[in-house]
Design an enzyme around this catalytic site. Structure first.
Site, PDB file in Angstrom:
ATOM      1  N   TYR A  86       8.947  -3.694  19.037  1.00  0.00           N
ATOM      2  CA  TYR A  86       8.453  -2.389  18.579  1.00  0.00           C
ATOM      3  C   TYR A  86       8.951  -1.304  19.528  1.00  0.00           C
ATOM      4  O   TYR A  86       8.472  -1.157  20.640  1.00  0.00           O
ATOM      5  CB  TYR A  86       6.924  -2.373  18.479  1.00  0.00           C
ATOM      6  CG  TYR A  86       6.361  -3.402  17.508  1.00  0.00           C
ATOM      7  CD1 TYR A  86       7.167  -3.994  16.529  1.00  0.00           C
ATOM      8  CD2 TYR A  86       5.035  -3.788  17.566  1.00  0.00           C
ATOM      9  CE1 TYR A  86       6.659  -4.931  15.644  1.00  0.00           C
ATOM     10  CE2 TYR A  86       4.515  -4.724  16.681  1.00  0.00           C
ATOM     11  CZ  TYR A  86       5.339  -5.299  15.731  1.00  0.00           C
ATOM     12  OH  TYR A  86       4.823  -6.228  14.856  1.00  0.00           O
ATOM     13  N   PHE A 120       0.245  -5.811   7.882  1.00  0.00           N
ATOM     14  CA  PHE A 120       0.180  -4.875   6.741  1.00  0.00           C
ATOM     15  C   PHE A 120      -1.211  -4.936   6.085  1.00  0.00           C
ATOM     16  O   PHE A 120      -1.332  -5.046   4.866  1.00  0.00           O
ATOM     17  CB  PHE A 120       1.263  -5.174   5.690  1.00  0.00           C
ATOM     18  CG  PHE A 120       2.664  -4.734   6.058  1.00  0.00           C
ATOM     19  CD1 PHE A 120       2.929  -4.029   7.221  1.00  0.00           C
ATOM     20  CD2 PHE A 120       3.732  -5.011   5.214  1.00  0.00           C
ATOM     21  CE1 PHE A 120       4.221  -3.629   7.555  1.00  0.00           C
ATOM     22  CE2 PHE A 120       5.027  -4.615   5.521  1.00  0.00           C
ATOM     23  CZ  PHE A 120       5.269  -3.923   6.699  1.00  0.00           C
ATOM     24  N   PRO A 121      -2.296  -4.865   6.878  1.00  0.00           N
ATOM     25  CA  PRO A 121      -3.633  -5.028   6.290  1.00  0.00           C
ATOM     26  C   PRO A 121      -3.984  -3.943   5.286  1.00  0.00           C
ATOM     27  O   PRO A 121      -4.815  -4.164   4.408  1.00  0.00           O
ATOM     28  CB  PRO A 121      -4.565  -4.985   7.505  1.00  0.00           C
ATOM     29  CG  PRO A 121      -3.791  -4.243   8.548  1.00  0.00           C
ATOM     30  CD  PRO A 121      -2.361  -4.627   8.332  1.00  0.00           C
ATOM     31  N   GLY A 164      -0.169   1.534   4.338  1.00  0.00           N
ATOM     32  CA  GLY A 164      -0.772   2.818   3.971  1.00  0.00           C
ATOM     33  C   GLY A 164      -0.951   2.989   2.472  1.00  0.00           C
ATOM     34  O   GLY A 164      -1.709   3.858   2.042  1.00  0.00           O
TER      35      GLY A 164
HETATM   36  N1  LIG Z   1       4.205 -10.271  12.501  1.00  0.00           N
HETATM   37  C1  LIG Z   1       4.961  -9.437  11.842  1.00  0.00           C
HETATM   38  O1  LIG Z   1       6.056  -9.772  11.402  1.00  0.00           O
HETATM   39  C2  LIG Z   1       4.494  -8.031  11.634  1.00  0.00           C
HETATM   40  C3  LIG Z   1       5.166  -7.182  10.727  1.00  0.00           C
HETATM   41  C4  LIG Z   1       4.684  -5.890  10.561  1.00  0.00           C
HETATM   42  C5  LIG Z   1       3.572  -5.459  11.281  1.00  0.00           C
HETATM   43  N2  LIG Z   1       2.958  -6.291  12.162  1.00  0.00           N
HETATM   44  C6  LIG Z   1       1.766  -5.870  12.926  1.00  0.00           C
HETATM   45  O2  LIG Z   1       0.782  -5.479  11.991  1.00  0.00           O
HETATM   46  C7  LIG Z   1       0.294  -4.175  12.338  1.00  0.00           C
HETATM   47  C8  LIG Z   1      -0.152  -3.472  11.097  1.00  0.00           C
HETATM   48  O3  LIG Z   1       0.955  -3.243  10.254  1.00  0.00           O
HETATM   49  P1  LIG Z   1       1.470  -1.780   9.942  1.00  0.00           P
HETATM   50  O4  LIG Z   1       0.983  -0.855  11.001  1.00  0.00           O
HETATM   51  O5  LIG Z   1       2.914  -1.831   9.711  1.00  0.00           O
HETATM   52  O6  LIG Z   1       0.833  -1.522   8.512  1.00  0.00           O
HETATM   53  P2  LIG Z   1      -0.660  -1.158   8.008  1.00  0.00           P
HETATM   54  O7  LIG Z   1      -1.654  -1.314   9.099  1.00  0.00           O
HETATM   55  O8  LIG Z   1      -0.876  -1.882   6.732  1.00  0.00           O
HETATM   56  O9  LIG Z   1      -0.495   0.379   7.637  1.00  0.00           O
HETATM   57  C9  LIG Z   1      -0.074   1.335   8.586  1.00  0.00           C
HETATM   58  C10 LIG Z   1       0.400   2.556   7.836  1.00  0.00           C
HETATM   59  O10 LIG Z   1      -0.693   3.121   7.132  1.00  0.00           O
HETATM   60  C11 LIG Z   1      -0.958   4.453   7.575  1.00  0.00           C
HETATM   61  N3  LIG Z   1      -2.407   4.548   7.726  1.00  0.00           N
HETATM   62  C12 LIG Z   1      -3.185   3.869   8.598  1.00  0.00           C
HETATM   63  N4  LIG Z   1      -4.470   4.177   8.416  1.00  0.00           N
HETATM   64  C13 LIG Z   1      -4.529   5.094   7.421  1.00  0.00           C
HETATM   65  C14 LIG Z   1      -5.585   5.810   6.795  1.00  0.00           C
HETATM   66  N5  LIG Z   1      -6.847   5.619   7.153  1.00  0.00           N
HETATM   67  N6  LIG Z   1      -5.258   6.678   5.793  1.00  0.00           N
HETATM   68  C15 LIG Z   1      -3.990   6.859   5.416  1.00  0.00           C
HETATM   69  N7  LIG Z   1      -2.929   6.213   5.979  1.00  0.00           N
HETATM   70  C16 LIG Z   1      -3.198   5.342   6.977  1.00  0.00           C
HETATM   71  C17 LIG Z   1      -0.230   4.600   8.878  1.00  0.00           C
HETATM   72  O11 LIG Z   1       0.236   5.911   9.040  1.00  0.00           O
HETATM   73  P3  LIG Z   1      -0.389   6.882  10.179  1.00  0.00           P
HETATM   74  O12 LIG Z   1       0.277   6.506  11.455  1.00  0.00           O
HETATM   75  O13 LIG Z   1      -0.046   8.247   9.672  1.00  0.00           O
HETATM   76  O14 LIG Z   1      -1.869   6.629  10.180  1.00  0.00           O
HETATM   77  C18 LIG Z   1       0.939   3.646   8.701  1.00  0.00           C
HETATM   78  O15 LIG Z   1       2.009   4.262   8.016  1.00  0.00           O
HETATM   79  C19 LIG Z   1       1.473  -3.531  13.060  1.00  0.00           C
HETATM   80  O16 LIG Z   1       1.062  -2.412  13.805  1.00  0.00           O
HETATM   81  C20 LIG Z   1       1.979  -4.696  13.868  1.00  0.00           C
HETATM   82  O17 LIG Z   1       1.176  -4.852  15.036  1.00  0.00           O
HETATM   83  C21 LIG Z   1       3.395  -7.564  12.328  1.00  0.00           C
END
Ligand SMILES: NC(=O)c1ccc[n+]([C@@H]2O[C@H](COP(=O)([O-])OP(=O)(O)OC[C@H]3O[C@@H](n4cnc5c(N)ncnc54)[C@H](OP(=O)(O)O)[C@@H]3O)[C@@H](O)[C@H]2O)c1
Length: 289
Positions: free
Chosen positions: A70, A214-215, A219
């Site tokens: 990251y 991607f919980p 977004g």
């Molecule tokens: N193991 C793997 O291969 C893998 C792959 C991907 C991710 N991950 C991990 O999983 C974590 C979560 O995934 P992710 O961050 O990509 O996706 P996510 O948690 O599903 O969604 C994050 C996205 O949603 C937006 N968001 C968050 N809260 C919000 C809200 N209350 N209202 C509106 N928009 C909102 C964020 O933008 P803003 O910043 O504008 O809030 C961001 O664009 C990552 O941070 C990483 O640690 C692991």
């Protein structure tokens, strides 16, 4: 909307002991978004990132997921700046998935690379031992036993406390468990993507932490007009809170790690820990798959 801020709402999400001896509050934080919207070479706002990380901890988050990829390397350094020496906060990181450019993720599982990657993460995080070290991807070019063997060597040397896997099948978890104890599995899983249902059921049965990435579906589950908008209006919670509360209720081994670079989204998301879904609300979300 669930908006009144309990002093440490994430502490009300329940506790799960990773590997049986590392207790964390189940609602965590994913630190991929603090490196910028494209997560590659974007301008990072370090002051904002530090504020988000510290606020997460103030709100009771004590489980933070990151990876050497990251940034690359940026997220771990921001975590160190914000939170070192991490009293009471567990930092989980990952190695084995390299970044060669925007949108390019290349698995590299050669043992000597994994060992070097873990040592660089130790240095960036400023720790002697990484509490949870996850193989970010299995490298199809390298025998699985060699990749898992490298993680085992790191554990034997005291560099890594617990070992996790990411994007794996039940069969792969079982192969790995012949060599090591698997403390966690991190697979894509959310309200609208349940491809990892069998893996989640396996983890639940075996007491392995399941960390859904991607919980909130990057977004899209939080967006106005998304699949949960109607239920959000009638329940008084936001769509993101519903998506996270549903994950927390799905199984006691689930540790959601919503990512955000926004203080207000963080405040909103953490309050999912105090949402008590009714059976009818839970069933309505389950039916959205
Ligand atoms: N193991 C793997 O291969 C893998 C792959 C991907 C991710 N991950 C991990 O999983 C974590 C979560 O995934 P992710 O961050 O990509 O996706 P996510 O948690 O599903 O969604 C994050 C996205 O949603 C937006 N968001 C968050 N809260 C919000 C809200 N209350 N209202 C509106 N928009 C909102 C964020 O933008 P803003 O910043 O504008 O809030 C961001 O664009 C990552 O941070 C990483 O640690 C692991």
């Amino acid at each position: 909307m669930t908006s009144s801020i309990d002093s440490r709402p994430a502490a009300r999400s329940g506790i799960f002991s990773i590997g049986g001896d590392l207790p964390v509050n189940r609602l965590g934080y994913g630190a991929m978004q603090i490196t910028g919207p494209g997560v590659w070479g974007d301008p990072v706002d370090p002051a904002n990132a530090v504020a988000v990380l510290r606020r997460a901890v103030e709100l009771g988050v004590d489980f933070i997921d990151t990876a050497d990829a990251y940034g690359p390397a940026v997220s771990e350094e921001l975590i160190r700046t914000a939170l070192h020496p991490y009293e009471g906060v567990t930092i989980a990181t990952k190695g084995g998935l390299t970044r060669t450019g925007p949108g390019q993720w290349v698995p590299v599982g050669r043992p000597e690379y994994l060992i070097q990657a873990a040592h660089l993460s130790l240095r960036r995080l400023g720790v002697d031992t990484i509490d949870l070290y996850q193989l970010h991807r299995i490298d199809a070019q390298v025998p699985l036993a060699d990749q898992i063997g490298a993680l085992k060597d790191l554990q034997t040397a005291g560099k890594v406390r617990h070992i996790g896997l990411s994007e794996v099948s039940v069969e792969e978890i079982e192969q790995a468990r012949q060599i090591i104890d698997v403390a966690s599995v991190q697979n894509l899983y959310n309200v609208t993507n349940r491809a990892s249902e069998a893996v989640l059921n396996y983890c639940t049965a075996q007491g392995i932490a399941f960390i859904p990435w991607f919980p909130i579906a990057t977004g899209t589950l939080a967006a106005p007009g998304g699949p949960m908008s109607e239920l959000a209006v009638s329940s008084g919670h936001t769509p993101a809170q519903l998506a996270l509360a549903w994950l927390l209720r799905r199984s006691p081994v689930v540790l959601p790690i919503p990512g955000t670079s926004s203080l207000s989204h963080l405040d909103e998301n953490v309050l999912a820990a105090v949402v008590d879904l009714t059976d009818a609300q839970n069933d309505a979300i389950t039916a959205l798959a």
